[in-house]
Scaffold this motif. Structure first.
Motif, PDB file in Angstrom:
ATOM      1  N   ARG A 124       0.668  -1.273  -0.220  1.00 43.74           N
ATOM      2  CA  ARG A 124       0.497   0.128   0.334  1.00 43.74           C
ATOM      3  C   ARG A 124       0.672   1.259  -0.137  1.00 43.74           C
ATOM      4  O   ARG A 124       0.288   2.253  -0.711  1.00 43.74           O
ATOM      5  CB  ARG A 124      -0.915   0.292   1.057  1.00 43.74           C
ATOM      6  CG  ARG A 124      -2.010  -1.020   1.379  1.00 43.74           C
ATOM      7  CD  ARG A 124      -2.884  -0.742   0.205  1.00 43.74           C
ATOM      8  NE  ARG A 124      -2.275  -1.560  -1.101  1.00 43.74           N
ATOM      9  CZ  ARG A 124      -2.635  -1.324  -2.173  1.00 43.74           C
ATOM     10  NH1 ARG A 124      -3.487   0.020  -2.447  1.00 43.74           N
ATOM     11  NH2 ARG A 124      -2.383  -1.677  -3.269  1.00 43.74           N
ATOM     12  N   ASN A 128       0.512   3.972  -3.144  1.00 48.66           N
ATOM     13  CA  ASN A 128      -0.308   5.297  -2.635  1.00 48.66           C
ATOM     14  C   ASN A 128       1.541   6.334  -3.243  1.00 48.66           C
ATOM     15  O   ASN A 128       1.151   7.447  -3.156  1.00 48.66           O
ATOM     16  CB  ASN A 128      -0.396   5.464  -1.065  1.00 48.66           C
ATOM     17  CG  ASN A 128      -1.719   4.971  -1.346  1.00 48.66           C
ATOM     18  OD1 ASN A 128      -2.899   5.459  -1.096  1.00 48.66           O
ATOM     19  ND2 ASN A 128      -2.254   3.446  -0.767  1.00 48.66           N
ATOM     20  N   TYR A 220       2.250   3.195   7.427  1.00 46.25           N
ATOM     21  CA  TYR A 220       1.384   4.345   7.123  1.00 46.25           C
ATOM     22  C   TYR A 220       1.265   5.500   7.367  1.00 46.25           C
ATOM     23  O   TYR A 220       0.311   6.651   6.723  1.00 46.25           O
ATOM     24  CB  TYR A 220       0.055   3.729   8.118  1.00 46.25           C
ATOM     25  CG  TYR A 220      -0.779   2.231   7.275  1.00 46.25           C
ATOM     26  CD1 TYR A 220      -1.482   2.854   6.814  1.00 46.25           C
ATOM     27  CD2 TYR A 220      -0.340   1.319   7.684  1.00 46.25           C
ATOM     28  CE1 TYR A 220      -2.354   1.806   5.509  1.00 46.25           C
ATOM     29  CE2 TYR A 220      -1.597  -0.101   6.834  1.00 46.25           C
ATOM     30  CZ  TYR A 220      -1.579   0.941   5.735  1.00 46.25           C
ATOM     31  OH  TYR A 220      -2.931  -0.410   4.925  1.00 46.25           O
ATOM     32  N   ILE A 223       2.126   6.936   4.101  1.00 50.67           N
ATOM     33  CA  ILE A 223       1.161   6.986   2.822  1.00 50.67           C
ATOM     34  C   ILE A 223      -0.078   8.585   3.568  1.00 50.67           C
ATOM     35  O   ILE A 223      -0.572   8.619   2.776  1.00 50.67           O
ATOM     36  CB  ILE A 223       0.217   5.552   3.533  1.00 50.67           C
ATOM     37  CG1 ILE A 223       0.821   4.778   2.625  1.00 50.67           C
ATOM     38  CG2 ILE A 223      -1.289   5.832   2.804  1.00 50.67           C
ATOM     39  CD1 ILE A 223       0.467   3.408   2.830  1.00 50.67           C
ATOM     40  N   LEU A 224       0.342   8.866   4.822  1.00 52.78           N
ATOM     41  CA  LEU A 224      -1.150   9.472   5.684  1.00 52.78           C
ATOM     42  C   LEU A 224      -0.434  10.902   4.876  1.00 52.78           C
ATOM     43  O   LEU A 224      -0.586  11.598   4.610  1.00 52.78           O
ATOM     44  CB  LEU A 224      -1.470   9.484   6.775  1.00 52.78           C
ATOM     45  CG  LEU A 224      -1.988   8.503   7.529  1.00 52.78           C
ATOM     46  CD1 LEU A 224      -1.385   8.420   8.994  1.00 52.78           C
ATOM     47  CD2 LEU A 224      -3.337   8.837   6.923  1.00 52.78           C
ATOM     48  N   MET A 227      -1.246  11.158   1.622  1.00 54.25           N
ATOM     49  CA  MET A 227      -1.719  11.207   1.244  1.00 54.25           C
ATOM     50  C   MET A 227      -3.023  13.268   1.455  1.00 54.25           C
ATOM     51  O   MET A 227      -3.359  13.715   0.674  1.00 54.25           O
ATOM     52  CB  MET A 227      -3.229  10.532   2.649  1.00 54.25           C
ATOM     53  CG  MET A 227      -3.632   9.493   1.699  1.00 54.25           C
ATOM     54  SD  MET A 227      -4.479   8.598   3.097  1.00 54.25           S
ATOM     55  CE  MET A 227      -4.510   6.897   2.396  1.00 54.25           C
ATOM     56  N   ARG A 236      -7.779  11.940  -1.542  1.00 49.74           N
ATOM     57  CA  ARG A 236      -7.557  11.715  -0.777  1.00 49.74           C
ATOM     58  C   ARG A 236      -8.365  10.635  -0.299  1.00 49.74           C
ATOM     59  O   ARG A 236      -7.742  10.080   0.397  1.00 49.74           O
ATOM     60  CB  ARG A 236      -7.872  12.523   0.502  1.00 49.74           C
ATOM     61  CG  ARG A 236      -6.492  13.736   0.141  1.00 49.74           C
ATOM     62  CD  ARG A 236      -6.302  14.600   2.101  1.00 49.74           C
ATOM     63  NE  ARG A 236      -7.438  15.438   1.522  1.00 49.74           N
ATOM     64  CZ  ARG A 236      -7.445  16.845   0.779  1.00 49.74           C
ATOM     65  NH1 ARG A 236      -6.716  16.894   0.570  1.00 49.74           N
ATOM     66  NH2 ARG A 236      -8.672  17.176   1.655  1.00 49.74           N
ATOM     67  N   GLN A 237      -9.978  10.921   0.031  1.00 47.63           N
ATOM     68  CA  GLN A 237     -10.859   9.619   0.258  1.00 47.63           C
ATOM     69  C   GLN A 237     -10.825   8.206  -0.999  1.00 47.63           C
ATOM     70  O   GLN A 237     -11.104   7.240  -0.239  1.00 47.63           O
ATOM     71  CB  GLN A 237     -12.392  10.032  -0.624  1.00 47.63           C
ATOM     72  CG  GLN A 237     -13.291   9.367  -0.414  1.00 47.63           C
ATOM     73  CD  GLN A 237     -13.712   8.724   1.505  1.00 47.63           C
ATOM     74  OE1 GLN A 237     -12.907   9.441   2.153  1.00 47.63           O
ATOM     75  NE2 GLN A 237     -13.345   7.731   1.623  1.00 47.63           N
ATOM     76  N   PHE A 240      -7.156   6.554   0.546  1.00 49.76           N
ATOM     77  CA  PHE A 240      -7.511   5.735   2.117  1.00 49.76           C
ATOM     78  C   PHE A 240      -8.866   4.645   1.288  1.00 49.76           C
ATOM     79  O   PHE A 240      -8.269   3.542   2.170  1.00 49.76           O
ATOM     80  CB  PHE A 240      -8.744   6.664   3.042  1.00 49.76           C
ATOM     81  CG  PHE A 240      -8.641   6.526   3.845  1.00 49.76           C
ATOM     82  CD1 PHE A 240      -8.120   6.248   4.740  1.00 49.76           C
ATOM     83  CD2 PHE A 240     -10.004   6.010   3.948  1.00 49.76           C
ATOM     84  CE1 PHE A 240      -7.876   6.046   6.370  1.00 49.76           C
ATOM     85  CE2 PHE A 240     -10.727   5.419   5.518  1.00 49.76           C
ATOM     86  CZ  PHE A 240      -9.074   5.595   6.973  1.00 49.76           C
ATOM     87  N   SER A 241      -9.101   4.455   0.424  1.00 50.44           N
ATOM     88  CA  SER A 241     -10.247   3.553   0.644  1.00 50.44           C
ATOM     89  C   SER A 241      -9.616   2.836   0.046  1.00 50.44           C
ATOM     90  O   SER A 241     -10.332   1.047   0.506  1.00 50.44           O
ATOM     91  CB  SER A 241     -11.309   3.769  -0.301  1.00 50.44           C
ATOM     92  OG  SER A 241     -10.691   4.515  -2.503  1.00 50.44           O
ATOM     93  N   CYS A 243      -6.041   1.188   1.211  1.00 52.94           N
ATOM     94  CA  CYS A 243      -6.051   1.184   2.564  1.00 52.94           C
ATOM     95  C   CYS A 243      -6.921   0.363   3.753  1.00 52.94           C
ATOM     96  O   CYS A 243      -6.460   0.079   4.726  1.00 52.94           O
ATOM     97  CB  CYS A 243      -5.374   2.548   3.035  1.00 52.94           C
ATOM     98  SG  CYS A 243      -4.018   2.813   2.706  1.00 52.94           S
ATOM     99  N   THR A 244      -8.358   0.405   3.597  1.00 53.94           N
ATOM    100  CA  THR A 244      -9.159   0.478   5.040  1.00 53.94           C
ATOM    101  C   THR A 244      -9.461  -1.516   4.827  1.00 53.94           C
ATOM    102  O   THR A 244      -9.893  -2.102   6.173  1.00 53.94           O
ATOM    103  CB  THR A 244     -11.073   1.095   4.281  1.00 53.94           C
ATOM    104  OG1 THR A 244     -11.123   0.679   3.210  1.00 53.94           O
ATOM    105  CG2 THR A 244     -10.792   2.359   4.202  1.00 53.94           C
TER     106      THR A 244
END
Length: 321
Positions: A124, A128, A220, A223-224, A227, A236-237, A240-241, A243-244
């Motif tokens: 991930r 990203n 992460y 990744i943040l 984002m 951004r959404q 994030f999706s 990774c959920t």
């Protein structure tokens, strides 16, 4: 029930006693266990078939998901059939070699599961933070080597634990108060020095979990940061999706695992044994049950492939990462 004399240091078999204190509830406990096992097997076998069948899923993310599904199948199949035979048919006896083999598979593949979750976090991160180089970085040979290294890590770390357990003298009976052959549950039957076993087992668990959680946390964090730098909320959404589902898999795996690890070693006088054993079973059953469900709900590519599989058609188009 088989018992041992104090002078007998080499039992021919052990007795798995199920959930002490809840013997009258064994049949009722078996129903959720059996239901979760069926969901886990159907879901993970279905994911493996789907990833193999659909060309659009021949991508790094789904190869790692296939590794996770295979690991989950081995973990729950190493314990639940024997557990159900204890609950339903009172077949509690297990040979020493079978017990050690079960212990080896459980601990090896739980270590491997942790490693695969770490690899999925790195996947991930690359997807990203380096989307244009995603398929260049995560080639099939790289994925194969990463998977093999994760498997060998588990094998090489658990083999010494198995031999350390096998060498112990057992003179405190042969009844294991558990539904499967857990390392410390076996070691507690020994009248020898189990300090090496306890320290080695704890160090392996903490080092492996600690290293994997550190890698996941760093991934992460990066990744943040990536984002936050995106210009639009939709971007951004969308990021994030992706990774959920993996975040849910981490929560399902690590929460009961860490609780079981520390309560088993430090909470004997606080937490009832039945609670230990129930959590230990949930630790092995919850991730295999929930992972295919979560990935099926959260991953659009998998949702799109299921109707085509059911209709008998096949689409080789590639989808976005």
């Amino acid at each position: 029930m088989l018992m041992l004399n104090k002078t007998d240091l080499a039992p021919a078999s052990f007795i798995l006693n199920g959930v002490p204190g809840l013997e009258e509830m064994h049949v009722w406990i078996s129903f959720p266990f059996c239901s979760m096992y069926v969901v886990a097997m159907v879901g993970n076998c279905g994911l493996l078939y789907l990833i193999h069948y659909e060309d659009s899923l021949h991508r790094p993310m789904y190869y790692f998901l296939a590794m996770l599904s295979f690991t989950d199948i081995v973990v729950c199949s190493s314990t639940i059939p024997k557990t159900l035979s204890i609950f339903w048919f009172h077949l509690k006896e297990i040979s020493v070699d079978e017990c050690l083999a079960q212990m080896f598979f459980i601990h090896t593949f739980t270590v491997m599961e942790s490693g695969v979750l770490m690899l999925m976090a790195l996947d991930r991160y690359v997807a990203n933070c380096y989307p244009l180089r995603y398929l260049i970085i995560l080639t099939n040979p790289v994925i194969a080597k990463a998977g093999l290294a994760t498997f060998l890590r588990g094998v090489l770390l658990i083999i010494p634990l198995t031999f350390l357990t096998k060498r112990l003298p057992y003179c405190r009976g042969n009844v294991i108060s558990h539904t499967y052959c857990d390392h410390m549950s076996i070691a507690k039957l020994s009248c020898g020095n189990v300090k090496v076993n306890a320290v080695y087992g704890l160090m392996v668990a903490l080092l492996i979990r600690g290293f994997d959680i550190l890698c996941i946390t760093v991934s992460y964090t990066m990744i943040l940061q990536a984002m936050v730098s995106l210009s639009s909320a939709d971007a951004r959404q969308k990021a994030f999706s992706t990774c959920t589902a993996h975040i849910c898999a981490i929560v399902f795996s690590y929460s009961p695992a860490l609780f079981s690890l520390f309560s088993h070693r430090f909470g004997d006088h606080i937490i009832p044994p039945s609670c230990h054993i129930m959590v230990a079973n949930i630790y092995l059953l919850l991730p295999p049950t929930m992972n295919p469900v979560v990935y099926g709900v959260k991953t659009k590519q998998i949702q799109d492939c299921v109707p085509r599989i059911l209709s008998g058609s096949k689409d080789s188009k590639s989808h976005s990462i």
